[in-house]
Design an enzyme around this catalytic site. Structure first.
Site, PDB file in Angstrom:
ATOM      1  N   ASP A   1      -1.865   4.554   1.023  1.00 27.88           N
ATOM      2  CA  ASP A   1      -1.313   4.430   2.400  1.00 27.88           C
ATOM      3  C   ASP A   1      -1.884   5.391   3.626  1.00 27.88           C
ATOM      4  O   ASP A   1      -2.253   6.634   3.309  1.00 27.88           O
ATOM      5  CB  ASP A   1       0.270   4.843   2.293  1.00 27.88           C
ATOM      6  N   ILE A   2      -2.320   4.940   4.786  1.00 33.26           N
ATOM      7  CA  ILE A   2      -2.910   5.655   5.886  1.00 33.26           C
ATOM      8  C   ILE A   2      -1.944   6.750   6.383  1.00 33.26           C
ATOM      9  O   ILE A   2      -2.417   7.781   6.731  1.00 33.26           O
ATOM     10  CB  ILE A   2      -3.342   4.489   6.958  1.00 33.26           C
TER      11      ILE A   2
ATOM     12  N   ASN B   1      10.193  -2.612   1.385  1.00 31.70           N
ATOM     13  CA  ASN B   1      10.826  -2.958   2.412  1.00 31.70           C
ATOM     14  C   ASN B   1      10.932  -4.482   2.725  1.00 31.70           C
ATOM     15  O   ASN B   1       9.530  -5.132   3.082  1.00 31.70           O
ATOM     16  CB  ASN B   1      10.547  -2.065   3.844  1.00 31.70           C
TER      17      ASN B   1
ATOM     18  N   GLU C   1       7.323  -2.715   8.221  1.00 32.12           N
ATOM     19  CA  GLU C   1       6.602  -2.997   9.296  1.00 32.12           C
ATOM     20  C   GLU C   1       5.356  -3.978   9.194  1.00 32.12           C
ATOM     21  O   GLU C   1       5.036  -4.664   9.948  1.00 32.12           O
ATOM     22  CB  GLU C   1       5.863  -1.642   9.241  1.00 32.12           C
ATOM     23  N   VAL C   2       4.831  -4.334   7.870  1.00 30.61           N
ATOM     24  CA  VAL C   2       3.643  -5.209   7.710  1.00 30.61           C
ATOM     25  C   VAL C   2       4.359  -6.393   7.224  1.00 30.61           C
ATOM     26  O   VAL C   2       4.818  -6.385   5.734  1.00 30.61           O
ATOM     27  CB  VAL C   2       2.593  -4.338   7.007  1.00 30.61           C
TER      28      VAL C   2
ATOM     29  N   HIS D   1       4.266  -5.856   0.048  1.00 24.32           N
ATOM     30  CA  HIS D   1       3.841  -4.570  -0.673  1.00 24.32           C
ATOM     31  C   HIS D   1       4.743  -3.663  -1.275  1.00 24.32           C
ATOM     32  O   HIS D   1       6.053  -3.614  -0.838  1.00 24.32           O
ATOM     33  CB  HIS D   1       3.036  -3.858   0.408  1.00 24.32           C
TER      34      HIS D   1
ATOM     35  N   HIS E   1       5.452   0.176  -2.335  1.00 28.16           N
ATOM     36  CA  HIS E   1       5.215   1.548  -2.180  1.00 28.16           C
ATOM     37  C   HIS E   1       5.242   2.100  -3.377  1.00 28.16           C
ATOM     38  O   HIS E   1       6.274   2.033  -4.314  1.00 28.16           O
ATOM     39  CB  HIS E   1       5.762   2.407  -1.010  1.00 28.16           C
TER      40      HIS E   1
HETATM   41  P1  5GP Z   1       6.518  -0.941   5.502  1.00 25.22           P
HETATM   42  O1  5GP Z   1       7.174  -0.170   6.745  1.00 25.22           O
HETATM   43  O2  5GP Z   1       6.156  -2.352   5.935  1.00 25.22           O
HETATM   44  O3  5GP Z   1       7.143  -0.978   4.173  1.00 25.22           O
HETATM   45  O4  5GP Z   1       5.314  -0.097   5.352  1.00 25.22           O
HETATM   46  C1  5GP Z   1       4.118  -0.259   5.886  1.00 25.22           C
HETATM   47  C2  5GP Z   1       3.015   0.766   5.450  1.00 25.22           C
HETATM   48  O5  5GP Z   1       1.827   0.175   5.735  1.00 25.22           O
HETATM   49  C3  5GP Z   1       3.190   2.083   6.263  1.00 25.22           C
HETATM   50  O6  5GP Z   1       3.782   3.184   5.107  1.00 25.22           O
HETATM   51  C4  5GP Z   1       1.847   2.231   6.926  1.00 25.22           C
HETATM   52  O7  5GP Z   1       1.604   3.807   6.858  1.00 25.22           O
HETATM   53  C5  5GP Z   1       0.924   1.702   6.025  1.00 25.22           C
HETATM   54  N1  5GP Z   1       0.030   0.864   7.018  1.00 25.22           N
HETATM   55  C6  5GP Z   1      -0.045   0.526   8.078  1.00 25.22           C
HETATM   56  N2  5GP Z   1      -1.196   0.102   8.540  1.00 25.22           N
HETATM   57  C7  5GP Z   1      -2.064   0.618   7.575  1.00 25.22           C
HETATM   58  C8  5GP Z   1      -3.468   0.548   7.659  1.00 25.22           C
HETATM   59  O8  5GP Z   1      -4.469   0.023   8.495  1.00 25.22           O
HETATM   60  N3  5GP Z   1      -4.204   0.979   6.551  1.00 25.22           N
HETATM   61  C9  5GP Z   1      -3.479   1.517   5.304  1.00 25.22           C
HETATM   62  N4  5GP Z   1      -3.745   2.066   4.333  1.00 25.22           N
HETATM   63  N5  5GP Z   1      -1.910   1.688   5.465  1.00 25.22           N
HETATM   64  C10 5GP Z   1      -1.322   1.227   6.676  1.00 25.22           C
END
Ligand code: 5GP
Length: 127
Positions: A35-36, A97, A105-106, A110, A112
């Protein structure tokens, strides 16, 4: 359409090689990368290569080969990181999520995998 996949999401771009990533493991159907914005010493995101939006979408629509591959990659990451409780590790948490209430967010499914520090209770009470 409950599962309207947006192929412009950031993980789709990572899968197409348009954006770099720090790959942890890759197989035929699955990619895992750091994760970034890591929230723990171990913070790996595991994604299927197929166009699935959420866990339920993946669970209902993915092939058995994709599901088995994804699950095995998760297990292999836990083993490689040495985080399995009972195997000398301190344990870990998996989170997925989905949608608005969970603040996804994405919009590409995915999982985690978080470990390497005390992670507290699963959810905090709000309000
Ligand atoms: P969500 O809130 O959708 O469960 O988590 C999305 C995750 O993707 C976040 O923890 C965020 O830090 C990670 N993320 C977003 N953009 C990028 C990216 O460009 N590269 C990587 N490696 N992680 C990302």
């Amino acid at each position: 359409m409950p599962y309207d996949y947006d192929d412009q999401n950031i993980f789709a771009k990572i899968l197409r090689g348009e954006i770099p990533n720090n790959t942890v493991m890759e197989t035929e159907h699955t990619l895992a990368f750091n994760d970034i914005h890591a929230q723990a010493p171990v913070h790996v995101l595991v994604i299927p290569k197929g166009p699935y939006v959420t866990y339920d979408h993946f669970a209902l629509a993915a092939s058995e080969a994709e599901i088995v591959d994804f699950t095995r990659v998760c297990g292999r990451i836990c083993a490689a990181a040495g985080i399995q409780p009972g195997e000398g590790g301190q344990g870990y948490r998996t989170i997925s999520n989905a949608g608005e209430a969970a603040v996804q967010e994405v919009p590409h499914y995915h999982l985690h995998i978080l470990a390497g520090r005390p992670l507290g209770r699963m959810l905090q009470k709000v309000g």
